[in-house]
Write an enzyme that holds these catalytic residues in place. Structure first.
Site, PDB file in Angstrom:
ATOM      1  N   GLU A  40       3.284  41.933  33.856  1.00  0.00           N
ATOM      2  CA  GLU A  40       2.754  42.910  34.804  1.00  0.00           C
ATOM      3  C   GLU A  40       1.251  43.070  34.608  1.00  0.00           C
ATOM      4  OE1 GLU A  40       4.368  44.596  37.403  1.00  0.00           O
ATOM      5  OE2 GLU A  40       5.815  43.033  36.905  1.00  0.00           O
TER       6      GLU A  40
ATOM      7  N   TYR B 101       1.448  46.885  20.459  1.00  0.00           N
ATOM      8  CA  TYR B 101       1.995  46.921  21.822  1.00  0.00           C
ATOM      9  C   TYR B 101       3.505  47.121  21.787  1.00  0.00           C
ATOM     10  CZ  TYR B 101       2.286  45.895  26.792  1.00  0.00           C
ATOM     11  OH  TYR B 101       2.493  45.987  28.150  1.00  0.00           O
TER      12      TYR B 101
ATOM     13  N   ARG C 220       5.832  46.834  24.218  1.00  0.00           N
ATOM     14  CA  ARG C 220       6.727  46.057  25.088  1.00  0.00           C
ATOM     15  C   ARG C 220       6.841  44.655  24.489  1.00  0.00           C
ATOM     16  NH1 ARG C 220       3.854  49.199  29.019  1.00  0.00           N
ATOM     17  NH2 ARG C 220       5.287  50.608  30.112  1.00  0.00           N
TER      18      ARG C 220
ATOM     19  N   HIS D 283       4.455  38.808  21.611  1.00  0.00           N
ATOM     20  CA  HIS D 283       3.869  39.886  20.827  1.00  0.00           C
ATOM     21  C   HIS D 283       4.699  40.114  19.574  1.00  0.00           C
ATOM     22  CE1 HIS D 283       2.202  40.354  24.767  1.00  0.00           C
ATOM     23  NE2 HIS D 283       3.327  40.818  25.261  1.00  0.00           N
TER      24      HIS D 283
END
Length: 709
Positions: free
Chosen positions: A87, A292, A294, A336
């Site tokens: 996104e 992060y 997500r 990540h």
């Protein structure tokens, strides 16, 4: 040098602005700056080109874009640092479009934590916008719009109520509905267990052994009289140890949080919804307290491992000899590292209670992941009482006991996973089984017959629903919170009071049944779509191939829907030319109205015994016992509430007024407050100035999207 850095969150922009200091402007997009329109032909994504016509949809984002353009014109360099996911890459591309920057020449930077070191390192190595990631994000958005816009009208006509279809929401709803039906159809089975209560030794409390009843998997012992007779006979029955074992067992810590495990454990521990968990995590990330949030990866970066291990050593806690690694799930996107604190020595962080509590969970779980195993001493034994005969029945009198004692807490000294109360698991009480040897002879203090019943499967909670979505590959962890939010908003599921259990509503069940013919409503569909999106990201599949197949599948299924289910018919309003369909009121069950395809031309229509009537506001009011309406001059009708408080209503829809305890001719601006229908003190004695309370304009509500991502 004057440089502009563009991020998504205003809080993050403020935090980074303090980090970078003079010479930098840091501005936020506030999420997506453009999206597909919600009305007209441009709102649809259809063949042959599947064009997506983006617009800046609200005034706020128009102001944001103007500010970005002005800042970019005065900057020597523009860096785009939207979130490091699909996104975020899509937003970066939209920023390039509105600022007229070629994606291949953009300075796109990404980082896993909002710290000065990470940000300055990222600024030294900008890259172009990854158009393959953008293509995957666009394909996902196109699919969601396609399902919503093409299927929702058919769904609404089928069930006779306004409803929406969603590519990810629909299979999630199906899980809740199927569980609800399994609970309703469940019939409990009574069964019986026998416990042998054994005496303790040398100051140690007693322990218990359970009868091995010999039933097969899925079967239950149901002879209550035999079970009671065995329990009664236990004190006089000689028991011999036929098997005995005592050994240490180890339990490793859980890995650091992924998005889904953070949502599940956070919701259970904090007793809040997953949407609140994600908001708290976003705020912690924006402030630079966590990496992060997500992510599908359970593993840490080398830098993260080193920080955690150093923090443990400084705190005087034990550290496992070698850094731990975990195997990610097969479909995980490991771009990540796992969620961890950026400064593990910082014990508290966050601006409110949720943020502070979530930070504690993230920190402790990450630190615990690098600590030694917890060690238990597990003791087990089998006791034999021969064959027990009662009447014409006989069964072996075998009893089994297992007990564990924590001997070295290891990681459990710092962190313990929370448990969901509704999981249906029975917590086994401590059972201090002593060390025994084969051949030892024992006597039970007493026997106990325990009556039990099989239990229906537990209702989902937000935590267990997330686990089911993850197990079935429905959606991505970053979408779970929005899926659950949509199901609440559309009244497809609900909670009762503060209990965490989720209940499917009647409307939710109707939606699931109506959508069964569609592929996207199945649990496998979203997993297959995610695999296709991954192929698009890798450049192995053209997005148009996925969209063309999906569109064809949707249209072929729509063509098979029962024609009789469509209750639309020509609009009865003169000169309209539209079609109307019947809907049920969301706020008042059993109350219906009609919606016209040309809603801008006139109001919603009344329902007259299942057929469309006149538009609201055009009805002829037979009750004209009230004074004239101050707006249109027509007589109002006088009515009474269930508490017999009188009020007047305009037949043209110009409003409703309360009377002065029955005195015709006096209209009041304010509704009565409190019990008994007494007016507020400040309202007493004031006459209406011709502006009725709760005034209705009679204009139709703005046409809104029915798409649910």
């Amino acid at each position: 040098m004057s440089a502009l850095l563009i991020v998504e969150s205003p809080k993050k922009a403020q935090h980074i602005g303090h980090i970078l200091g003079n010479g930098w402007q840091v501005k936020a997009t506030l999420g997506h700056i453009r999206d597909l329109p919600v009305t007209g032909e441009a709102a649809y994504v259809r063949p042959p080109d599947f064009a997506m016509r983006y617009e800046i949809l609200d005034t706020k984002h128009k102001e944001i874009v103007s500010g970005l353009r002005a800042a970019a014109q005065s900057a020597d360099a523009v860096y785009i640092a939207t979130d490091p996911d699909r996104e975020g890459e899509g937003i970066a591309w939209h920023v390039c479009q509105v600022l007229k920057i070629k994606p291949g020449e953009a300075k796109r930077v990404s980082y896993q934590e909002v710290t000065e070191t990470a940000i300055r390192k990222a600024l030294l190595a900008p890259r172009p916008v990854n158009m393959r990631l953008v293509a995957a994000q666009e394909a996902r958005r196109a699919l969601d719009r396609m399902v919503g816009w093409e299927v929702s009208p058919v769904l609404s006509n089928t069930i006779g109520a306004k409803a929406s279809a969603g590519r990810v929401q629909s299979p999630a709803l199906a899980l809740v509905v199927e569980r609800e039906r399994a609970i309703k159809s469940f019939r409990p089975t009574a069964f019986y267990q026998v416990l042998a209560h054994m005496p303790g030794k040398a100051g140690v409390s007693g322990w218990r052994a359970s009868w091995i009843d010999g039933t097969k998997e899925g079967e239950y012992f149901q002879d209550k009289a035999f079970a009671q007779a065995l329990a009664d006979a236990l004190p006089s029955m000689p028991l011999v140890v036929s098997k005995a074992e005592s050994k240490p067992t180890r339990k490793a810590p859980a890995p650091p949080f992924t998005t889904s495990s953070m949502q599940m454990d956070g919701a259970r521990a904090l007793k809040v919804g997953v949407e609140d968990i994600m908001k708290a995590a976003q705020a912690l990330f924006d402030k630079g307290h966590i990496t992060y949030h997500r992510t599908d990866s359970p593993n840490l970066s080398e830098e993260g491992e080193a920080l955690l291990r150093t923090a443990l050593e400084k705190a005087g806690l034990h550290v496992v000899e070698k850094p731990r690694r975990w195997k990610a799930k097969g479909d995980a996107q490991e771009a990540h590292e796992a969620v961890r604190p950026t400064e593990p020595l910082l014990e508290e962080a966050g601006e409110d209670a949720n943020q502070r509590a979530l930070y504690q969970l993230i920190r402790k779980r990450a630190l615990a992941s690098q600590m030694p195993d917890a060690i238990y001493q597990q003791t087990s034994c089998t006791l034999s009482g021969g064959t027990f005969h009662w009447r014409d029945l006989s069964h072996p009198a075998l009893f089994r006991a297992v007990g564990s004692v924590l001997t070295d807490p290891g990681w459990r000294a710092l962190y313990t996973e929370s448990e969901d109360d509704s999981e249906g698991k029975e917590t086994e009480a401590a059972n201090p089984v002593p060390k025994l040897f084969v051949g030892d002879k024992l006597k039970a203090e007493r026997g106990e017959m325990v009556s039990k019943k099989t239990k229906a499967p537990p209702r989902y909670t937000e935590s267990t629903l997330i686990k089911a979505l993850e197990d079935h590959g429905v959606g991505r962890p970053s979408t779970y919170a929005s899926i659950i939010k949509v199901l609440y908003k559309r009244d497809y599921m609900k909670r009762k009071g503060k209990a965490p259990a989720l209940y499917a509503t009647d409307l939710g069940e109707q939606v699931v049944d109506a959508l069964r013919p569609f592929d996207f409503a199945g649990l496998e569909y979203t997993r297959l779509i995610e695999e296709s999106l991954d192929l698009i990201t890798e450049g192995k599949m053209p997005p148009r191939d996925l969209l063309a197949k999906s569109y064809a599948d949707i249209q072929s299924t729509i063509a098979t829907m029962p024609k009789g289910a469509d209750n639309s018919q020509p609009c009865p309003v003169d000169g309209c030319g539209g079609t109307v369909s019947r809907r049920e009121s969301k706020n008042k069950k059993g109350s219906f109205f009609w919606v016209c395809s040309n809603r801008d031309n006139h109001n919603l229509l009344q329902d007259k015994d299942g057929t469309p009537g006149k538009p609201f506001g055009d009805q002829v009011e037979s009750n004209t016992d009230g004074p004239a309406c101050p707006e249109c001059g027509k007589p109002t009708g006088r009515y009474e509430t269930s508490r017999r408080h009188g009020f007047f209503r305009c037949a043209k829809g110009h409003g409703t007024w309360w009377d002065d305890k029955g005195a015709i001719g006096k209209l009041w601006e304010t509704l009565p407050a409190g019990k008994g229908g007494k007016a507020k003190p400040e309202a007493a004695g004031k006459k209406s100035a011709g502006k009725p309370a709760g005034k209705r304009t009679g204009k139709p509500a703005a046409r809104r999207s029915t798409i649910m991502d």
